[in-house]
Design a protein around this motif. Structure first.
Motif, PDB file in Angstrom:
ATOM      1  N   GLU A 139       1.087  -0.960   0.069  1.00  0.00           N
ATOM      2  CA  GLU A 139       0.015  -0.026  -0.170  1.00  0.00           C
ATOM      3  C   GLU A 139       1.125   1.658  -0.219  1.00  0.00           C
ATOM      4  OE1 GLU A 139      -2.025   1.806   3.244  1.00  0.00           O
ATOM      5  OE2 GLU A 139      -3.623   0.525   2.335  1.00  0.00           O
ATOM      6  N   GLN A 141       0.526   5.701   0.177  1.00  0.00           N
ATOM      7  CA  GLN A 141       0.217   6.393   0.295  1.00  0.00           C
ATOM      8  C   GLN A 141       1.921   7.932   0.325  1.00  0.00           C
ATOM      9  OE1 GLN A 141      -1.181   6.600   4.901  1.00  0.00           O
ATOM     10  NE2 GLN A 141      -1.794   4.779   4.741  1.00  0.00           N
ATOM     11  N   VAL A 184      -4.250   7.711  -1.215  1.00  0.00           N
ATOM     12  CA  VAL A 184      -3.732   6.174  -0.621  1.00  0.00           C
ATOM     13  C   VAL A 184      -3.988   5.843  -1.701  1.00  0.00           C
ATOM     14  CG1 VAL A 184      -4.553   3.957   0.930  1.00  0.00           C
ATOM     15  CG2 VAL A 184      -4.463   6.385   1.385  1.00  0.00           C
TER      16      VAL A 184
END
Length: 215
Positions: A139, A141, A184
């Motif tokens: 992930e 960001q 995000v």
């Protein structure tokens, strides 16, 4: 309004300089004798716009500035309301035409460019993996001070170690622009021994506009 290239004996702008004072900029230049007014064009390259363009500008993008205003203000004072590379061009008015004609200068002495500061881009990478699974989820960001075009950044995947630059692995582009604030990105799945880092697609160009920090 039209443009034409400077010819011998034509009024031209020389000695263009700038001075920064917090959020303001003051331009100064040498006026040709008898020239009473100029037109000033400003363009801010924030990553979404290119500084390279035609000299045939729309009249609404130009500001008339007289010699009397210049004397009263000791130059041309302008507020800087963005982050990026800014270009000012000061056009003298032609002395031999009844039609509004601005003089373009091949020597670019009537143009000045400088940076108003770098916008901060902070990114983080979180990894999630499961026991005995050959893949892990990544992930990404990105927190940006200003909106950033997707073309500015890319991510690079490398097996066995973190990539050192954009050529050190497999490069992937981003598909959407980054908004100001927290971004995000959709999670991606990579091999358990794969590592990812973000880089500028063009360090020389975008490194003048942004500061990229891994956190």
């Amino acid at each position: 309004m039209r443009f034409k290239n400077a010819e011998p004996g034509e009024w031209v702008i020389q000695g263009l300089s700038y001075q920064l004072d917090e959020e303001y900029c003051t331009l100064r230049w040498n006026w040709p004798p008898e020239l009473q007014a100029v037109y000033i064009h400003r363009m801010l390259d924030d990553g979404f716009h290119s500084l390279a363009g035609s000299p045939h500008l729309e009249p609404g993008n130009l500001r008339l500035y007289t010699r009397d205003e210049y004397k009263a203000n000791n130059g041309y004072r302008d507020r800087l309301d963005g982050i990026g590379q800014i270009t000012y061009t000061v056009y003298a008015l032609s002395s031999d035409s009844e039609e509004m004609t601005l003089i373009t200068q091949p020597d670019a002495a009537n143009r000045i460019q400088f940076s108003t500061g770098k916008a901060l881009l902070v990114y983080s990478i979180r990894e999630k993996s499961r026991w005995l699974q050959p893949y892990k989820t990544i992930e990404i960001q990105v927190t940006a001070e200003v909106p950033v075009p997707k073309e500015v950044l890319c991510y690079v995947k490398k097996t066995g170690a973190f990539p050192l630059n954009k050529e050190d692995g497999i490069l992937y582009p981003f598909v959407t622009d980054f908004v100001a604030g927290r971004n995000v990105l959709p999670a991606i799945e990579v091999g358990k021994n794969d590592y990812i880092r973000l880089f500028f697609t063009d360090g020389k160009k975008y490194g003048q506009l942004y500061k990229l920090v891994y956190k």
